[in-house]
Design an enzyme around this catalytic site. Structure first.
Site, mmCIF file in Angstrom:
data_model
loop_
_atom_site.group_PDB
_atom_site.id
_atom_site.type_symbol
_atom_site.label_atom_id
_atom_site.label_comp_id
_atom_site.label_asym_id
_atom_site.label_seq_id
_atom_site.Cartn_x
_atom_site.Cartn_y
_atom_site.Cartn_z
ATOM 1 N N ARG A 43 10.986 21.077 2.247
ATOM 2 C CA ARG A 43 11.297 21.710 3.532
ATOM 3 C C ARG A 43 12.576 21.082 4.099
ATOM 4 N NH1 ARG A 43 5.721 20.295 6.296
ATOM 5 N NH2 ARG A 43 6.057 18.511 4.929
ATOM 6 N N LYS A 80 9.658 14.973 7.054
ATOM 7 C CA LYS A 80 8.682 13.896 6.810
ATOM 8 C C LYS A 80 9.194 12.556 7.320
ATOM 9 C CE LYS A 80 5.081 14.099 5.210
ATOM 10 N NZ LYS A 80 3.811 14.454 5.893
ATOM 11 N N TYR A 115 8.104 14.285 11.640
ATOM 12 C CA TYR A 115 6.745 13.733 11.489
ATOM 13 C C TYR A 115 6.895 12.248 11.186
ATOM 14 C CZ TYR A 115 4.677 18.414 11.055
ATOM 15 O OH TYR A 115 4.254 19.693 11.298
ATOM 16 N N HIS A 158 3.745 9.892 11.466
ATOM 17 C CA HIS A 158 2.441 9.420 10.966
ATOM 18 C C HIS A 158 2.412 7.895 10.823
ATOM 19 C CE1 HIS A 158 1.033 13.463 10.400
ATOM 20 N NE2 HIS A 158 2.104 13.767 9.698
ATOM 21 N N GLU A 204 3.808 15.020 15.290
ATOM 22 C CA GLU A 204 2.349 15.162 15.281
ATOM 23 C C GLU A 204 1.671 14.727 16.569
ATOM 24 O OE1 GLU A 204 4.026 13.016 13.461
ATOM 25 O OE2 GLU A 204 3.094 11.040 13.540
ATOM 26 N N ASP A 261 -2.788 12.313 5.083
ATOM 27 C CA ASP A 261 -1.571 11.848 5.778
ATOM 28 C C ASP A 261 -1.909 10.932 6.954
ATOM 29 O OD1 ASP A 261 -2.630 13.875 7.313
ATOM 30 O OD2 ASP A 261 -0.706 14.742 7.861
#
Ligand SMILES: NC(=O)c1ccc[n+]([C@@H]2O[C@H](COP(=O)([O-])OP(=O)(O)OC[C@H]3O[C@@H](n4cnc5c(N)ncnc54)[C@H](O)[C@@H]3O)[C@@H](O)[C@H]2O)c1
Length: 370
Positions: free
Chosen positions: A15, A75, A94, A96, A118, A270
């Site tokens: 992506r 990511k 993101y 995480h 997120e 994740d």
């Protein structure tokens, strides 16, 4: 503002943080967009489309990070990207962070403003930047689960839909949020027998009502989970405690009692995974077996379908990118309580409580700092 779009480095991450449509809107608003050469190629957005929309194509990631005021990614940065961090940089992606101590250390040390997709919230208090990827991952989880059930891939050779005279496969979905309901929808569409478990009785009531008897709902507790997974051909893990490590609600003992060749797709991997025997895998080597049970635990599942995923993700992220660019990060964070929830690191402080608790660190509310 100068906005930088690097090419993703995570394994098979295909992506990209912005589409040509997003570039055009930013250019029209007076901003400059630097796109790394080939950043969108795997999502079927070639350099010339970005260029036609007004972006400058930049040859190296080093220059994109160095020249940008804000980097928009997909990511969490991988280790090779840590040297690009610097004081004053805004990173919107993101993150995480809960299981990622080294990345947290680096963001704090370099004083990057890390805004995590997120944990951004909207007015309805939902997680609008998690939703589109959860929709993709939930729907995809059944597709990959069905494929892993095939003999060739180590599964027990069960066709989820069954055939006339042969009962359908048994799918157990744990967590009835976005991932879980999208998984249940596709599994039901394939003709499987589907049981969905959640700790939220209101959610179970809504789903029971919506599917009018076609979906079995069950309260999530260790007794029910042990029984349901032992009978399942496919278990899908989709639980979430926002920003925190996922609870290990399917234990090693429960996995050891599952049918040989059954499949687990732990979508929650994740956030550390909700299955005790799950560990993160990649698209290159997505599955492994424990006690004869196939585990598929890819942390970036939507990367398997990047064109759909990039369009779905950027539909949701773009309004925030534009707001950060228009108002500047500090005013945007002050102005928008939901965006403020997304700030995980700010000027060297950890600013998200659940991450701090997972990593046993100190934290401060970003509202006190901006
Ligand atoms: N692997 C990937 O590529 C990928 C992609 C998208 C999302 N995800 C992850 O999938 C997970 C689920 O995301 P979501 O958007 O569906 O979240 P969500 O908040 O919509 O749903 C989570 C659900 O889990 C339920 N839950 C919490 N504790 C539970 C328990 N003990 N037992 C049963 N249910 C419980 C909640 O009540 C809620 O309904 C997240 O960890 C998310 O990060 C992974």
């Amino acid at each position: 503002m100068v906005i930088g779009i690097p090419r993703e480095l995570k394994d098979h991450e295909s992506r990209v943080g912005i589409t040509p449509a997003g570039v055009k809107a930013l250019e029209e608003a007076g901003h400059k967009v630097l796109v790394e050469h080939m950043a969108g190629a795997l999502s079927s957005f070639p350099d010339d489309e970005y260029q036609a929309a007004g972006a400058e194509i930049v040859g190296s990631a080093y220059d994109v990070w160095r020249l940008a005021d804000m980097v928009v990614k997909v990511k969490e940065p991988v280790e090779a990207e840590y040297p690009h961090f610097r004081d004053g940089l805004v990173l919107f992606t993101y993150l995480h962070l809960a299981p990622l101590h080294a990345l947290t250390d680096e963001l704090l040390r370099t004083k990057v403003t890390g805004i995590a997709y997120e944990t951004v919230r909207d007015r309805a208090n939902t997680l609008p930047l998690l939703t589109p990827m959860s929709e993709v991952a939930g729907r995809l989880s059944v597709q990959v689960g069905a494929s892993c059930l095939e003999k060739e891939r180590g599964g027990r050779g069960v066709l989820l839909g069954g055939v006339p005279g042969v009962p359908p496969g048994n799918v157990c979905v744990i967590g009835g949020g976005i991932v879980g309901t999208n998984a249940a929808r596709i599994a039901l569409g394939m003709g499987a027998k589907v049981t969905l478990m959640d700790i939220n009785p209101t959610r179970l009531r809504e789903l029971d009502d919506f599917y009018a008897g076609r979906l079995y709902t069950m309260a999530s507790n260790s007794y029910n989970i042990a029984r349901a997974v032992a009978e399942a051909d496919l278990v899908i893990g989709g639980v979430l405690i926002p920003g925190a490590a996922a609870p290990k609600i399917v234990t090693r003992t429960m996995v050891s009692k599952m049918k040989k060749g059954a499949v687990i797709v732990d979508v929650a991997i994740d956030q550390g995974g909700c299955i005790e025997t799950a560990h993160p895998t990649t698209h290159t080597d997505p599955s492994y077996k424990v006690d004869g049970v196939v585990h598929y635990c890819v942390t970036n599942m939507p990367a398997a379908v990047p064109n759909t995923s990039t369009l779905a993700l950027t539909n949701a992220t773009f309004p925030y990118v534009l707001k950060l660019a228009q108002l500047g990060p500090q005013a945007a964070i002050r102005d928008d309580a939901g965006l403020r929830e997304g700030v995980n690191t700010y000027r060297g402080m950890l600013t998200y409580k659940a991450v701090a608790e997972s990593q046993q660190r100190d934290w401060r509310s970003v509202a006190e700092l901006v």
